[in-house]
Design a protein around this motif. Structure first.
Motif, PDB file in Angstrom:
ATOM      1  N   ASN A   1       0.805  -1.218   0.000  1.00 35.08           N
ATOM      2  CA  ASN A   1       0.000   0.000   0.000  1.00 35.08           C
ATOM      3  C   ASN A   1       0.841   1.272   0.000  1.00 35.08           C
ATOM      4  N   ASP A   2       2.160   1.125  -0.218  1.00 36.10           N
ATOM      5  CA  ASP A   2       3.073   2.260  -0.313  1.00 36.10           C
ATOM      6  C   ASP A   2       2.977   3.161   0.919  1.00 36.10           C
ATOM      7  N   LEU A   3       2.986   2.545   2.102  1.00 35.78           N
ATOM      8  CA  LEU A   3       2.824   3.282   3.347  1.00 35.78           C
ATOM      9  C   LEU A   3       4.159   3.426   4.067  1.00 35.78           C
ATOM     10  N   SER A   4       4.451   4.637   4.514  1.00 39.52           N
ATOM     11  CA  SER A   4       5.545   4.829   5.454  1.00 39.52           C
ATOM     12  C   SER A   4       5.103   4.315   6.807  1.00 39.52           C
ATOM     13  N   PHE A   5       6.088   3.984   7.673  1.00 39.67           N
ATOM     14  CA  PHE A   5       5.714   3.339   8.937  1.00 39.67           C
ATOM     15  C   PHE A   5       6.792   3.555   9.983  1.00 39.67           C
ATOM     16  N   ALA A   6       6.417   3.233  11.233  1.00 41.01           N
ATOM     17  CA  ALA A   6       7.369   3.226  12.340  1.00 41.01           C
ATOM     18  C   ALA A   6       7.000   2.092  13.295  1.00 41.01           C
ATOM     19  N   TYR A   7       7.948   1.187  13.524  1.00 40.15           N
ATOM     20  CA  TYR A   7       7.708   0.060  14.433  1.00 40.15           C
ATOM     21  C   TYR A   7       7.827   0.543  15.883  1.00 40.15           C
ATOM     22  N   TRP A   8       6.891   0.097  16.734  1.00 44.12           N
ATOM     23  CA  TRP A   8       6.954   0.391  18.164  1.00 44.12           C
ATOM     24  C   TRP A   8       7.518  -0.812  18.888  1.00 44.12           C
ATOM     25  N   GLU A   9       8.656  -0.729  19.537  1.00 49.61           N
ATOM     26  CA  GLU A   9       9.519   0.407  19.705  1.00 49.61           C
ATOM     27  C   GLU A   9      10.958  -0.090  19.703  1.00 49.61           C
ATOM     28  N   TYR A  10      11.926   0.839  19.788  1.00 52.37           N
ATOM     29  CA  TYR A  10      13.331   0.436  19.722  1.00 52.37           C
ATOM     30  C   TYR A  10      13.743  -0.370  20.946  1.00 52.37           C
ATOM     31  N   HIS A  11      13.504   0.173  22.140  1.00 50.41           N
ATOM     32  CA  HIS A  11      13.715  -0.690  23.301  1.00 50.41           C
ATOM     33  C   HIS A  11      12.689  -0.424  24.389  1.00 50.41           C
ATOM     34  N   GLY A  12      12.215  -1.514  24.976  1.00 47.93           N
ATOM     35  CA  GLY A  12      11.192  -1.511  26.006  1.00 47.93           C
ATOM     36  C   GLY A  12      10.987  -2.931  26.472  1.00 47.93           C
ATOM     37  N   THR A  13      10.510  -3.088  27.698  1.00 47.75           N
ATOM     38  CA  THR A  13      10.457  -4.428  28.292  1.00 47.75           C
ATOM     39  C   THR A  13       9.449  -5.341  27.623  1.00 47.75           C
ATOM     40  N   GLN A  14       8.438  -4.794  26.929  1.00 49.65           N
ATOM     41  CA  GLN A  14       7.384  -5.658  26.407  1.00 49.65           C
ATOM     42  C   GLN A  14       7.259  -5.664  24.891  1.00 49.65           C
ATOM     43  N   MET A  15       7.667  -4.580  24.212  1.00 51.89           N
ATOM     44  CA  MET A  15       7.480  -4.542  22.761  1.00 51.89           C
ATOM     45  C   MET A  15       8.736  -4.126  22.013  1.00 51.89           C
ATOM     46  N   GLY A  16       9.874  -4.105  22.705  1.00 54.92           N
ATOM     47  CA  GLY A  16      11.066  -3.561  22.108  1.00 54.92           C
ATOM     48  C   GLY A  16      11.840  -4.501  21.208  1.00 54.92           C
TER      49      GLY A  16
END
Length: 567
Positions: free
Chosen positions: A527-542
């Protein structure tokens, strides 16, 4: 991302008001042959060539009650982390900040941004500056003592946020290492329509453009109204008066999967299943019921009764058009008193009676009841029944109740669409659970019907995928398309500046986190979408599983997917 902020800092300290007078001189950027990121049609370009922002979120510990005077000593990251982000395949970093940090010390705040802009430039990374929490507002964690919506009602606070963006724009207007300004993260307004955000968004746009004609603006939609998350029935996205804007949404679907075991979710979601899962189906339109296929327990009797088990028995499902079913608790026929429900189990059997699986084992404790919603069909709206999530239950700390559903022409109940499941015609099904009655009596000549039951559904004409879709890539595409329609209708670019899932999706058996990320990245590219993954560092989603200090233990499975799939 919604996490806890412990303290909202004072805005009235002398010398802390954001203004252009408090700016320090910017460090001049070195000559660059790289131009600015700009919107063109539904995509982005740099010097006329198509591009996409492939970012990872640096949260900068915005939720840790940091003082802006200490930013240069922040332990969130160092220069090497820009190098690591580049090595993983990212070309950008969405860079979160708290507006209060500028209030604390404009000089330190700008020096901190200068340092990170230089690091990003040196490693061929672009920054997306993200006002994650505004001056005078915090709503990302509804359970926090620091919740504040003052920014929506105080023009002075709105001006402070506009002045903050004006100062940033003046400083970096000629800096192409900054890709975009994300004007406000996940706005939740106190009005009923989201108009407060529409008005403030334009004010922030105008503040930036008064200094900076160059940079792309990121405009988030309306994430909540009436002081809480959720904007059902409201058009989430809207246009601002600016041609160089990208319109953003965050994507964590299905939320029960991506946030299972997440500590910050009110009433923590426990096991949220795996991905993909063909046995979990989700509705895409109005459900069409097969009333002759309903499977019910015996009714709760009149009078006062203690907790007792109720069982539908094993019932064949014979309608060849049946697709899905879900458990409900209902009262109909006119009831006085209170009926309470708890601990529902649904089991599937083969045609020969062999037990195949336990589909639902729902304890309906104090957390589990939060996933159920109340409803009434028919009857007099001026005389509604009482609904309650009880603090006690059958051997646990929760249950659901319905009281005084006196209108015999109405049906009232509790439902949970998250418990919708796929059925197979010819197999057999059974629902079991517990009910209790207090002073149950009838308002008519016949006893009320108070039951646990399974409603069975068939295809929905005109609905996507016939009304039901399995938990897989097609479901992600279906949910994403609801947002993308805005981009198509208005010929503007869109983005997903947050998406991600918990570490358990990678660490626990058969959770399929790698496949979810793979499918998401594929859809973003398609879909030609820019994005940002959550997140670089964190205890649960890094990408790195540490909550404080420098990034620590790598989430190896997630990093492997990113290295493989980021084009």
């Amino acid at each position: 991302m919604a996490v806890v902020l412990l303290v909202v800092l004072s805005l009235t300290a002398a010398g802390c008001t954001p203004s252009r007078d408090s700016e320090v001189e910017p460090t001049a950027a070195p000559p660059s042959t790289t131009g600015f990121v700009a919107a063109e049609g539904r995509g982005l370009v740099v010097d006329g060539e198509p591009t996409r922002l492939k970012a990872v979120n640096f949260s900068n510990l915005y939720h840790r009650n940091l003082d802006g005077n200490d930013l240069l000593e922040s332990q969130h990251h160092s220069e090497v982390d820009f190098e690591r982000a580049k090595e993983l395949g990212f070309n950008s970093v969405r860079f979160a900040f708290d507006g209060e940090w500028f209030v604390d010390s404009p000089e330190t705040f700008m020096a901190w941004l200068d340092q990170n802009v230089a690091w990003a430039r040196d490693h061929d990374i672009r920054l997306i500056l993200d006002l994650h929490t505004p001056i005078g507002g915090f709503w990302l964690d509804p359970t926090s003592d620091a919740v504040s919506f003052d920014v929506w009602s105080d023009p002075a606070l709105q001006q402070k946020n506009a002045d903050l963006w004006r100062a940033i724009a003046a400083r970096y207007k000629d800096e192409p290492a900054i890709a975009a300004y994300d004007l406000l993260n996940e706005p939740v307004t106190t009005d009923a329509t989201g108009e407060q955000w529409k008005e403030l968004a334009q004010e922030l746009v105008d503040a930036v453009r008064s200094e900076d004609p160059n940079h792309l603006l990121v405009i988030g939609g309306i994430y909540g109204v009436d002081g809480k998350y959720g904007a059902a029935g409201i058009d989430q996205h809207f246009l601002v008066d600016d041609e160089n804007a990208m319109y953003d949404f965050h994507f964590y679907e299905p939320i029960k999967y991506t946030h299972q075991y997440a500590s910050w979710v009110e009433g923590p979601i426990q096991d949220g299943g795996g991905y993909p899962d063909p046995d979990i189906v989700l509705p895409t339109g109005e459900k069409v019921m097969l009333p002759e296929s309903r499977i019910s327990t015996p009714s709760l009797p009149t009078g006062t009764t203690d907790w007792a088990a109720y069982d539908s028995g094993i019932v064949p499902l014979t309608d060849a058009s049946a697709i899905a079913a879900t458990p409900l608790v209902t009262v109909q026929g006119g009831m006085q008193g209170t009926a309470t429900f708890d601990a529902i189990t649904v089991t599937e059997y083969g045609p020969d009676g062999t037990e195949l699986r336990t589909i639902i084992d729902e304890p309906m404790d104090k957390n589990g009841t939060l996933d159920w919603y109340q409803w009434t069909f028919g009857g007099d709206p001026a005389a509604p029944p009482g609904f309650a999530r009880e603090a006690t239950g059958h051997e646990d700390d929760g249950s659901l109740s319905i009281s005084d559903a006196e209108d015999a022409s109405a049906v009232s109940g509790w439902s949970n669409d998250g418990r919708l499941f796929k059925v197979t015609s010819g197999n057999q099904y059974r629902i079991q659970g517990y009910m209790r009655g207090q002073n149950i009596s009838s308002t008519t000549e016949t006893d009320p019907r108070i039951t646990l039951h399974l409603d069975v559904y068939t295809r929905s004409p005109g609905a996507a995928e016939g009304g039901f879709i399995e938990r897989d890539k097609d479901y992600l595409a279906y949910e994403m398309a609801k947002h993308l329609e805005f981009g198509a209708d208005n010929d503007v670019p869109m983005s997903v500046m947050e998406f991600g899932t918990v570490r358990q999706a990678f660490e626990m058996e058969d959770k399929g986190g790698d496949q979810w990320v793979t499918d998401m990245l594929a859809l973003l590219e398609e879909n030609d979408l820019s994005f940002a993954y959550w997140e670089y560092h964190g205890t649960q989603m890094g990408l790195y599983l540490s909550g404080s200090g420098q990034p620590g233990e790598p989430n190896t499975a997630l990093q492997d997917v990113l290295r493989r799939e980021l084009p």
